[in-house]
Design a protein around this motif. Sequence first.
Motif, PDB file in Angstrom:
ATOM      1  N   ASN A 104       0.812  -1.220   0.000  1.00 20.10           N
ATOM      2  CA  ASN A 104       0.000   0.000   0.000  1.00 20.10           C
ATOM      3  C   ASN A 104       0.847   1.273   0.000  1.00 20.10           C
ATOM      4  N   ILE A 105       1.858   1.292  -0.861  1.00 18.29           N
ATOM      5  CA  ILE A 105       2.656   2.510  -1.008  1.00 18.29           C
ATOM      6  C   ILE A 105       2.475   3.064  -2.419  1.00 18.29           C
ATOM      7  N   ASP A 106       2.796   4.335  -2.549  1.00 15.52           N
ATOM      8  CA  ASP A 106       2.736   5.023  -3.842  1.00 15.52           C
ATOM      9  C   ASP A 106       4.167   5.356  -4.238  1.00 15.52           C
ATOM     10  N   SER A 107       4.910   4.355  -4.619  1.00 17.13           N
ATOM     11  CA  SER A 107       6.358   4.490  -4.680  1.00 17.13           C
ATOM     12  C   SER A 107       6.928   3.671  -5.820  1.00 17.13           C
ATOM     13  N   HIS A 108       7.776   4.304  -6.634  1.00 17.55           N
ATOM     14  CA  HIS A 108       8.481   3.631  -7.715  1.00 17.55           C
ATOM     15  C   HIS A 108       9.984   3.778  -7.502  1.00 17.55           C
ATOM     16  N   SER A 109      10.707   2.708  -7.715  1.00 14.83           N
ATOM     17  CA  SER A 109      12.145   2.715  -7.449  1.00 14.83           C
ATOM     18  C   SER A 109      12.912   3.568  -8.453  1.00 14.83           C
ATOM     19  N   LEU A 110      13.819   4.370  -7.928  1.00 16.84           N
ATOM     20  CA  LEU A 110      14.716   5.182  -8.745  1.00 16.84           C
ATOM     21  C   LEU A 110      16.035   4.471  -9.036  1.00 16.84           C
ATOM     22  N   LEU A 111      16.200   3.271  -8.502  1.00 14.22           N
ATOM     23  CA  LEU A 111      17.468   2.574  -8.685  1.00 14.22           C
ATOM     24  C   LEU A 111      17.822   2.351 -10.160  1.00 14.22           C
ATOM     25  N   PRO A 112      16.852   2.028 -11.037  1.00 13.53           N
ATOM     26  CA  PRO A 112      17.241   1.900 -12.448  1.00 13.53           C
ATOM     27  C   PRO A 112      17.892   3.165 -13.008  1.00 13.53           C
ATOM     28  N   ILE A 113      17.419   4.325 -12.579  1.00 15.69           N
ATOM     29  CA  ILE A 113      18.024   5.575 -13.032  1.00 15.69           C
ATOM     30  C   ILE A 113      19.423   5.713 -12.451  1.00 15.69           C
ATOM     31  N   PHE A 114      19.549   5.442 -11.145  1.00 19.83           N
ATOM     32  CA  PHE A 114      20.849   5.547 -10.492  1.00 19.83           C
ATOM     33  C   PHE A 114      21.886   4.644 -11.167  1.00 19.83           C
ATOM     34  N   SER A 115      21.461   3.447 -11.554  1.00 20.99           N
ATOM     35  CA  SER A 115      22.416   2.423 -11.998  1.00 20.99           C
ATOM     36  C   SER A 115      22.623   2.397 -13.502  1.00 20.99           C
ATOM     37  N   GLY A 116      22.074   3.386 -14.229  1.00 15.60           N
ATOM     38  CA  GLY A 116      22.287   3.457 -15.663  1.00 15.60           C
ATOM     39  C   GLY A 116      21.344   2.618 -16.487  1.00 15.60           C
ATOM     40  N   ASN A 117      20.233   2.213 -15.882  1.00 17.47           N
ATOM     41  CA  ASN A 117      19.230   1.419 -16.588  1.00 17.47           C
ATOM     42  C   ASN A 117      17.894   2.149 -16.600  1.00 17.47           C
ATOM     43  N   ALA A 118      17.929   3.426 -16.971  1.00 14.40           N
ATOM     44  CA  ALA A 118      16.745   4.267 -16.865  1.00 14.40           C
ATOM     45  C   ALA A 118      15.565   3.737 -17.661  1.00 14.40           C
ATOM     46  N   GLN A 119      15.835   2.952 -18.705  1.00 13.09           N
ATOM     47  CA  GLN A 119      14.737   2.405 -19.497  1.00 13.09           C
ATOM     48  C   GLN A 119      13.871   1.453 -18.678  1.00 13.09           C
ATOM     49  N   GLN A 120      14.388   0.978 -17.551  1.00 14.01           N
ATOM     50  CA  GLN A 120      13.623   0.080 -16.690  1.00 14.01           C
ATOM     51  C   GLN A 120      12.839   0.827 -15.610  1.00 14.01           C
ATOM     52  N   PHE A 121      13.005   2.135 -15.537  1.00 13.19           N
ATOM     53  CA  PHE A 121      12.283   2.928 -14.543  1.00 13.19           C
ATOM     54  C   PHE A 121      10.799   2.960 -14.888  1.00 13.19           C
ATOM     55  N   LYS A 122       9.973   2.700 -13.909  1.00 13.88           N
ATOM     56  CA  LYS A 122       8.531   2.736 -14.094  1.00 13.88           C
ATOM     57  C   LYS A 122       8.022   4.118 -13.691  1.00 13.88           C
ATOM     58  N   ALA A 123       7.670   4.920 -14.660  1.00 11.08           N
ATOM     59  CA  ALA A 123       7.201   6.271 -14.384  1.00 11.08           C
ATOM     60  C   ALA A 123       5.790   6.244 -13.810  1.00 11.08           C
ATOM     61  N   HIS A 124       5.453   7.253 -13.025  1.00 13.75           N
ATOM     62  CA  HIS A 124       4.104   7.385 -12.489  1.00 13.75           C
ATOM     63  C   HIS A 124       3.157   7.865 -13.596  1.00 13.75           C
ATOM     64  N   ASP A 125       2.023   7.222 -13.697  1.00 13.57           N
ATOM     65  CA  ASP A 125       0.985   7.761 -14.586  1.00 13.57           C
ATOM     66  C   ASP A 125       0.429   9.065 -14.022  1.00 13.57           C
ATOM     67  N   TYR A 126       0.261   9.085 -12.687  1.00  9.18           N
ATOM     68  CA  TYR A 126      -0.267  10.270 -12.012  1.00  9.18           C
ATOM     69  C   TYR A 126       0.502  10.504 -10.715  1.00  9.18           C
ATOM     70  N   LEU A 127       0.585  11.756 -10.340  1.00  7.55           N
ATOM     71  CA  LEU A 127       1.015  12.126  -8.993  1.00  7.55           C
ATOM     72  C   LEU A 127      -0.088  12.980  -8.370  1.00  7.55           C
ATOM     73  N   TYR A 128      -0.144  12.970  -7.024  1.00  9.65           N
ATOM     74  CA  TYR A 128      -1.258  13.591  -6.301  1.00  9.65           C
ATOM     75  C   TYR A 128      -0.743  14.446  -5.141  1.00  9.65           C
ATOM     76  N   TRP A 129      -1.369  15.587  -4.962  1.00  7.42           N
ATOM     77  CA  TRP A 129      -1.132  16.413  -3.778  1.00  7.42           C
ATOM     78  C   TRP A 129      -2.459  16.987  -3.280  1.00  7.42           C
TER      79      TRP A 129
END
Length: 472
Positions: A372-397
């Motif tokens: 139950n978290i709203d969280s996507h890992s940034l590790l693919p970006i950190f490690s040079g595999n940005a194509q594996q990063f799962k972007a958020h469809d939406y963000l909320y405030w």
Amino acid sequence: MRNKTFLFLFIFLAAGTWSCAYAERPNVIFVVADDLGYNEIGAYGQDKIKTPHIDKIAKNGMKFSQFYAGAPVCATSRSVLMTGQHSGHTRVRGNAFPEDNGKQELYEQDYTLAELFKDSGYATAAIGKWGLGMPNTQGHPNKQGFDYFFGYLSQHHAHNFYPTFLWRNEIQVGLPNEVKPMGNGHMYGAGFATKAKVYAPDLFVDEALQFIDHNKNKPFFLYYATNVPHSNNEATLINRADGAEVPNLGIYAEKPWMLGAKRHAAMITRMDNDIGKLMHRLQMHGIADNTIVIFTSDNGPHIDHAEPMDFFKPSQPLSGWKMELWEGGIRVPFVVSWPKVIKANQTRSEVAYFGDFMATFADILQVKPPKNIDSHSLLPIFSGNAQQFKAHDYLYWEFRGRDTGLVALKDGRWKGIIRKKNGKKMELYDLQSDIGEQKDLSEDYPKIVAELTQYLKNARTPSENWPAIINL
């Protein structure tokens, strides 16, 4: 057999090219500034205020151009950071008045970043401003995964840079400052120093250095939550420039600026020097290469002590400030270095926010993140595999305050704002072509407005302490 070996190696390299780097788990120093604007460090374009050490973190690693805090105010933003849940799901969904602190504390069932690290065998410490639980409550940092705490428990207390006491775990530590109690947070130590002897941020860096020294031979998580450059709101009532509390003007003493501007710049450069001390200590112990150092801010700028307020253009090129739903209230600087993994001198355009650190660190620690978290890992970006990063469809405030309302961001581009003062009407901005949010496109794109409105209807869960702002 040879083909199976090749297949295994291919899967290993494709799914975890950095796994060999985790034979030794990384240390983490997570620095959160208080009310620092998007454009208040050199790495993001600031040319008056000098921040060489923070800029070096960016140069040695990466900076993100579209990174968001959890909210345009501190308590909610920090709750989002700690729980990995956006402001419609996290426990604390607003800043509470001092007499109603029960609304502004984490509960025992909330699982925090600190608990993630502690459960993974890390030494954990929070130094600076907490704001998510008072003494003898379930929200106290020692009950939320931190082995050690030193600093302010109350955000109102943290207005005062020369307090008469701070907290070490659940024990008050007296200081030789003398303070005139002021404001609605006076019961917790807010006020104006009539005798200023000990500057709290100086104590914070000393405590942080000691923590690094004591844990240099084992993995640690240091949450360094300075109260710089927040105004002492109470001190501004006596004299505007007094809200920027700092021992001296440093390199800005001879600048032909107004006093409030000099003090504000001196606060930030002094903080930068403290971060430089932390970086040097990592080098001294030979642990810098495998230490993740993060610098960010809890929300946009609130510099009512600066003269004039826009002297440093703290939100440029964004519109808005702290306590506002414009980009300037929620988009913040985010720089990170990790020499063992992150290649130097990168600027990233991926869209991310405070809640993403829960999944990121779970990924780094190779443990399952909480549910139950709203969280996507940034590790693919950190490690040079940005194509594996799962972007958020939406963000909320969501936000209660000067600019009460709701925000939905689609694909990092389409930003819809429903302000309570405007009823249920949504403003729509295309951040790709209009980063300053100058042109409302809601009449031109009714389908996107409808889509964002539908998302907002279902984006939050009920909260006893924080009822819905707008009933859609």
